[in-house]
Each structure stands twice: as C-alpha cells, then as structure tokens.
Design a protein around this motif. Structure first.
Motif, PDB file in Angstrom:
ATOM      1  N   PRO A  73      44.155  35.651  40.210  1.00  0.00           N
ATOM      2  CA  PRO A  73      42.826  36.194  39.902  1.00  0.00           C
ATOM      3  C   PRO A  73      42.905  37.181  38.747  1.00  0.00           C
ATOM      4  O   PRO A  73      43.919  37.850  38.539  1.00  0.00           O
ATOM      5  CB  PRO A  73      42.430  36.901  41.201  1.00  0.00           C
ATOM      6  CG  PRO A  73      43.741  37.265  41.837  1.00  0.00           C
ATOM      7  CD  PRO A  73      44.689  36.168  41.475  1.00  0.00           C
ATOM      8  N   THR A  74      41.837  37.250  37.999  1.00  0.00           N
ATOM      9  CA  THR A  74      41.734  38.247  36.931  1.00  0.00           C
ATOM     10  C   THR A  74      40.535  39.137  37.221  1.00  0.00           C
ATOM     11  O   THR A  74      39.467  38.650  37.595  1.00  0.00           O
ATOM     12  CB  THR A  74      41.569  37.578  35.555  1.00  0.00           C
ATOM     13  OG1 THR A  74      40.415  36.730  35.558  1.00  0.00           O
ATOM     14  CG2 THR A  74      42.805  36.755  35.207  1.00  0.00           C
ATOM     15  N   PHE A  75      40.725  40.445  37.038  1.00  0.00           N
ATOM     16  CA  PHE A  75      39.686  41.411  37.365  1.00  0.00           C
ATOM     17  C   PHE A  75      39.466  42.358  36.191  1.00  0.00           C
ATOM     18  O   PHE A  75      40.327  42.519  35.318  1.00  0.00           O
ATOM     19  CB  PHE A  75      40.078  42.247  38.595  1.00  0.00           C
ATOM     20  CG  PHE A  75      40.437  41.452  39.804  1.00  0.00           C
ATOM     21  CD1 PHE A  75      39.524  40.590  40.374  1.00  0.00           C
ATOM     22  CD2 PHE A  75      41.694  41.559  40.377  1.00  0.00           C
ATOM     23  CE1 PHE A  75      39.850  39.852  41.496  1.00  0.00           C
ATOM     24  CE2 PHE A  75      42.027  40.832  41.503  1.00  0.00           C
ATOM     25  CZ  PHE A  75      41.105  39.969  42.060  1.00  0.00           C
ATOM     26  N   SER A  76      38.318  43.002  36.222  1.00  0.00           N
ATOM     27  CA  SER A  76      38.079  44.086  35.278  1.00  0.00           C
ATOM     28  C   SER A  76      39.065  45.217  35.559  1.00  0.00           C
ATOM     29  O   SER A  76      39.638  45.324  36.656  1.00  0.00           O
ATOM     30  CB  SER A  76      36.649  44.602  35.419  1.00  0.00           C
ATOM     31  OG  SER A  76      36.457  45.185  36.706  1.00  0.00           O
TER      32      SER A  76
ATOM     33  N   LEU B  51      37.935  47.325  38.617  1.00  0.00           N
ATOM     34  CA  LEU B  51      38.167  46.731  39.928  1.00  0.00           C
ATOM     35  C   LEU B  51      39.653  46.672  40.235  1.00  0.00           C
ATOM     36  O   LEU B  51      40.064  46.911  41.382  1.00  0.00           O
ATOM     37  CB  LEU B  51      37.547  45.333  39.998  1.00  0.00           C
ATOM     38  CG  LEU B  51      37.705  44.611  41.341  1.00  0.00           C
ATOM     39  CD1 LEU B  51      37.074  45.426  42.476  1.00  0.00           C
ATOM     40  CD2 LEU B  51      37.079  43.212  41.291  1.00  0.00           C
ATOM     41  N   SER B  52      40.478  46.358  39.261  1.00  0.00           N
ATOM     42  CA  SER B  52      41.927  46.341  39.478  1.00  0.00           C
ATOM     43  C   SER B  52      42.411  47.698  39.979  1.00  0.00           C
ATOM     44  O   SER B  52      43.218  47.790  40.922  1.00  0.00           O
ATOM     45  CB  SER B  52      42.662  45.974  38.188  1.00  0.00           C
ATOM     46  OG  SER B  52      42.404  44.640  37.821  1.00  0.00           O
TER      47      SER B  52
ATOM     48  N   TYR C 131      43.265  35.962  47.602  1.00  0.00           N
ATOM     49  CA  TYR C 131      42.507  35.090  46.702  1.00  0.00           C
ATOM     50  C   TYR C 131      42.901  33.632  46.905  1.00  0.00           C
ATOM     51  O   TYR C 131      42.046  32.752  47.027  1.00  0.00           O
ATOM     52  CB  TYR C 131      42.746  35.512  45.256  1.00  0.00           C
ATOM     53  CG  TYR C 131      42.049  34.632  44.237  1.00  0.00           C
ATOM     54  CD1 TYR C 131      40.698  34.793  43.963  1.00  0.00           C
ATOM     55  CD2 TYR C 131      42.750  33.643  43.550  1.00  0.00           C
ATOM     56  CE1 TYR C 131      40.046  33.983  43.039  1.00  0.00           C
ATOM     57  CE2 TYR C 131      42.112  32.830  42.626  1.00  0.00           C
ATOM     58  CZ  TYR C 131      40.766  33.008  42.373  1.00  0.00           C
ATOM     59  OH  TYR C 131      40.137  32.198  41.458  1.00  0.00           O
TER      60      TYR C 131
ATOM     61  N   GLY D 163      36.202  35.554  41.578  1.00  0.00           N
ATOM     62  CA  GLY D 163      37.087  36.555  42.142  1.00  0.00           C
ATOM     63  C   GLY D 163      36.598  37.974  41.948  1.00  0.00           C
ATOM     64  O   GLY D 163      36.686  38.810  42.855  1.00  0.00           O
ATOM     65  N   GLU D 164      36.080  38.278  40.776  1.00  0.00           N
ATOM     66  CA  GLU D 164      35.572  39.630  40.501  1.00  0.00           C
ATOM     67  C   GLU D 164      34.439  39.992  41.461  1.00  0.00           C
ATOM     68  O   GLU D 164      34.431  41.075  42.060  1.00  0.00           O
ATOM     69  CB  GLU D 164      35.087  39.721  39.055  1.00  0.00           C
ATOM     70  CG  GLU D 164      34.462  41.047  38.676  1.00  0.00           C
ATOM     71  CD  GLU D 164      35.453  42.094  38.214  1.00  0.00           C
ATOM     72  OE1 GLU D 164      35.045  43.269  38.077  1.00  0.00           O
ATOM     73  OE2 GLU D 164      36.636  41.753  38.002  1.00  0.00           O
TER      74      GLU D 164
ATOM     75  N   SER E 118      34.766  42.663  44.589  1.00  0.00           N
ATOM     76  CA  SER E 118      33.859  43.790  44.438  1.00  0.00           C
ATOM     77  C   SER E 118      33.018  43.962  45.698  1.00  0.00           C
ATOM     78  O   SER E 118      32.860  45.080  46.215  1.00  0.00           O
ATOM     79  CB  SER E 118      32.958  43.590  43.219  1.00  0.00           C
ATOM     80  OG  SER E 118      32.018  44.640  43.111  1.00  0.00           O
TER      81      SER E 118
END
Length: 263
Positions: A118-121, A124-125, A144, A155-156, A160
């Motif tokens: 997953p990739t997050f802002s 959020l990370s 995830y 995912g974001e 969240s």
C-alpha cells in the motif's frame, strides 16, 4: 425632561445593540462527527466489520505481537489492529468455514499472489506508525494484503477510516478510564458497562475482548473487538453502529490484568 432624554437614549442604545446582534448571529457549533464510509467494489456483500483495537502492552507480549520491535511507541496505549470484513456471500454459499476466512482472508481469492504494497500520504503513514503496533513483520502491509486488497478498496481511504474509528474510541471516557487502570486487575463486566455508558446499550457480542497470557500465566488484555454494521460506520461509537457478532470470540475471563509496559 432630562430623565425622559436619558430613558430615550437608553432605549436607542439597546436598539443599536439588538440591531448589531441581528446582523451578526452566533456561529453554528462546529460539527462533532465526520462522515465515515467505505465502498467495496468487489465482494462487497459481507455482513459486518470487526474493528480490532489493541491494548499495546498486552498485544506486544502475545503471539501476534511477538514482543514487537524495539522502536515500539509506549504511547498511545490503545492502538489499531485492523478493520476486518466478514465472509462475502460467495464464500458462505461455497460453505467455506469462517475459520478458513479468518486464517486466509483475501488469499482465498488471490492465492499466493502477493498484493502490491500500500502507498499512503505522508500524514497517514506517520499516523499509522503511531497507532499500529511495530510487529516484526509489517502489520499494516499484512492487514492490507489480507483484509483490504481483494475488496478493491482504496488503501488511503480505508486506513484513514480505520484510524479515525480508533481515535473516536480513544476519546471516550471509558477509554480514558481504561488507560487510568493500566497495571490493575479489572472486572470484564465493569469495563463492558463503562463502554456502554458511552455507546448506549450494545447487542450481544457487540464488543468482545481478547486476552494473552503473561509469562506468569495471568490473563492480560490484548485487544478489544467491536462488531459494526458496514453502512453505519459514521455512527460509531453510538449503539446504532453495532450489531451482534455471529461468533463467540471473547477469550478473556471475568477478571483480567490491564498490563502496562514492563509487566
């Protein structure tokens, strides 16, 4: 005459003040809730979510936490494990046992194929690094892959929402009371009543507790699991967000330790 003039001036001043108030009404109170919702583009016909929150000192000393990494934050004490969808209807029709779904999750659809990480802002990370236990394998990536990817959810947005649900519980008086009881042995019935004081009456198995064993063999709180309606996440932690869990998953005895770091 001076008295009349004084009275007239007072009335006029009052009118000016009232006029000013009329042109500047008080601001409405700030919103106290944020709309929380999740859409599952695939396999979205499941019956409920389990919001799994961790009591970090107990979770990190149990089999899933595996004592956690050395950089495990000591605060907050209440963390996020996951937000787990129940079996989709096609698995129920295929008579896939619920325990198999618990064990394999999205792997039942995706086999051994690894889902992309997953990739997050950045924000959020950082938040997830604060509230998700630092297990020896990446718990966020695991959640995830097992509980999110096969549903096609972003995912974001998913994490969240999950982290905001966790935050809503932590802000309750019952959660603050639990934090104050760190290091103490408590009654499960008392903790349930305290939670219901904040949420309203809960259905049977609307909240369940998971305990681990200390090295001395004492039952210690590790997780709190809430069973939630998929379309009512915004109502959490109020009673209409909850439903009864179809399965008994509470393994804590009537009395258990609320562990603190180091015990």
């Amino acid at each position: 005459m001076r008295a009349v003039q004084f009275l007239f001036s007072g009335v006029m001043a009052a009118c000016v003040l009232m006029s000013g108030c009329a042109h500047h009404p008080p601001a409405p109170p700030p919103a106290t809730t944020t709309t929380l919702s999740l859409a599952a583009p695939q396999h979205g016909d499941f019956g409920h979510y389990t919001l799994a929150l961790t009591w970090q000192p107990g979770f990190c000393t149990g089999p899933e936490g595996s004592s956690c990494q050395a950089d495990q934050p000591k605060a907050p004490l209440i963390g996020l494990h996951g937000l787990w969808a129940s079996r989709p209807s096609d698995l129920i029709k295929a008579q896939v046992p619920v325990t198999t779904w618990w064990r394999k999750g999205c792997g039942l659809y995706e086999g051994d194929a690894a889902s992309p990480p997953p990739t997050f802002s950045k924000a959020l990370s950082h938040r997830l690094s604060e509230v998700v236990a630092h297990t020896h394998s990446d718990l966020v990536a695991h959640e995830y892959s097992k509980h999110v990817h096969c549903f096609g959810m972003d995912g974001e947005q998913f994490f969240s929402v999950a982290s905001q649900l966790r935050d809503r519980f932590e802000q309750l008086p019952s959660a603050r009371h639990l934090t104050a009881e760190s290091g103490m042995v408590i009654e499960k019935a008392d903790l349930t009543r305290q939670i219901e004081t904040d949420t309203g009456p809960l259905p049977e198995r609307g909240v369940q507790f998971q305990c681990n064993k200390t090295p001395q063999g004492q039952s210690a709180l590790a997780q709190i699991w809430f069973t939630l309606k998929p379309d009512s996440l915004s109502s959490f932690p109020k009673t209409n967000a909850f439903m009864s869990s179809p399965q008994v998953q509470d393994n804590c005895p009537a009395r258990f330790l609320v562990p603190q770091w180091g015990n």
